[in-house]
Design an enzyme around this catalytic site. Structure first.
Site, PDB file in Angstrom:
ATOM      1  N   VAL A 104       0.859  -1.185   0.000  1.00  0.00           N
ATOM      2  CA  VAL A 104       0.000   0.000   0.000  1.00  0.00           C
ATOM      3  C   VAL A 104       0.894   1.233   0.000  1.00  0.00           C
ATOM      4  CG1 VAL A 104      -1.798   1.264   1.241  1.00  0.00           C
ATOM      5  CG2 VAL A 104      -1.781  -1.248   1.300  1.00  0.00           C
ATOM      6  N   ALA A 131       2.930  -4.533   3.255  1.00  0.00           N
ATOM      7  CA  ALA A 131       3.775  -3.393   3.589  1.00  0.00           C
ATOM      8  C   ALA A 131       2.964  -2.148   3.255  1.00  0.00           C
ATOM      9  CB  ALA A 131       5.066  -3.408   2.785  1.00  0.00           C
ATOM     10  N   CYS A 132       3.161  -1.094   4.036  1.00  0.00           N
ATOM     11  CA  CYS A 132       2.475   0.171   3.780  1.00  0.00           C
ATOM     12  C   CYS A 132       3.492   1.286   3.964  1.00  0.00           C
ATOM     13  CB  CYS A 132       1.304   0.349   4.742  1.00  0.00           C
ATOM     14  SG  CYS A 132       0.382   1.884   4.459  1.00  0.00           S
ATOM     15  N   VAL A 133       3.611   2.133   2.950  1.00  0.00           N
ATOM     16  CA  VAL A 133       4.589   3.211   3.007  1.00  0.00           C
ATOM     17  C   VAL A 133       3.984   4.526   2.547  1.00  0.00           C
ATOM     18  CG1 VAL A 133       6.577   1.693   2.676  1.00  0.00           C
ATOM     19  CG2 VAL A 133       5.453   2.684   0.697  1.00  0.00           C
TER      20      VAL A 133
END
Length: 129
Positions: free
Chosen positions: A80, A108-110
């Site tokens: 994301v 994973a979210c960044v």
């Protein structure tokens, strides 16, 4: 597809609808990053509403998975991208509608400095059938 959720107390517990790892075997589907473009209009919808943008992104992913003979249950990994990490909770609330915590994919979210067409969210995924 063979799929197994991996959990260990020797690594941090997930803080949302995702798991630490997934073991999967089968044919892999790599879904390109999707942004909230309405396929009928060809334009970005809900320019300032992260929840609505996330719903459109998930609808776009659903259409691609369906075309490949898969569903959200086949997704083993997501990434994301958010233009503002302050939108995490609202995005996560919509995202959680598509994945149950016990079988959710790894994620994973960044936060990124900018996304195509200045959208608020982009999501890519890997599915296995």
């Amino acid at each position: 597809m063979a799929r197994q959720v991996i959990r260990t107390d020797k690594a941090p517990a997930p803080v949302g609808p995702y798991n630490q790892a997934i073991i999967a075997s089968g044919q892999m589907i790599f879904v390109a990053g999707q942004i909230p473009i309405d396929p009928q209009l060809g334009d970005v919808l809900y320019t300032n509403n992260i929840a609505k943008q996330t719903e459109q992104v998930m609808a776009n992913i659903d259409a691609i998975l369906t075309a490949a003979g898969a569903t959200f249950e086949n997704v083993v990994k997501t990434t994301v991208f958010l233009s503002d990490l302050n939108n995490f909770a609202a995005m996560n609330a919509v995202y959680a509608k598509y994945f149950s915590e016990d079988s959710a994919p790894a994620r994973a979210c960044v936060e990124v400095s900018r996304l195509p067409k200045d959208v608020l969210v982009e999501i890519e995924c890997i599915a296995v059938i």
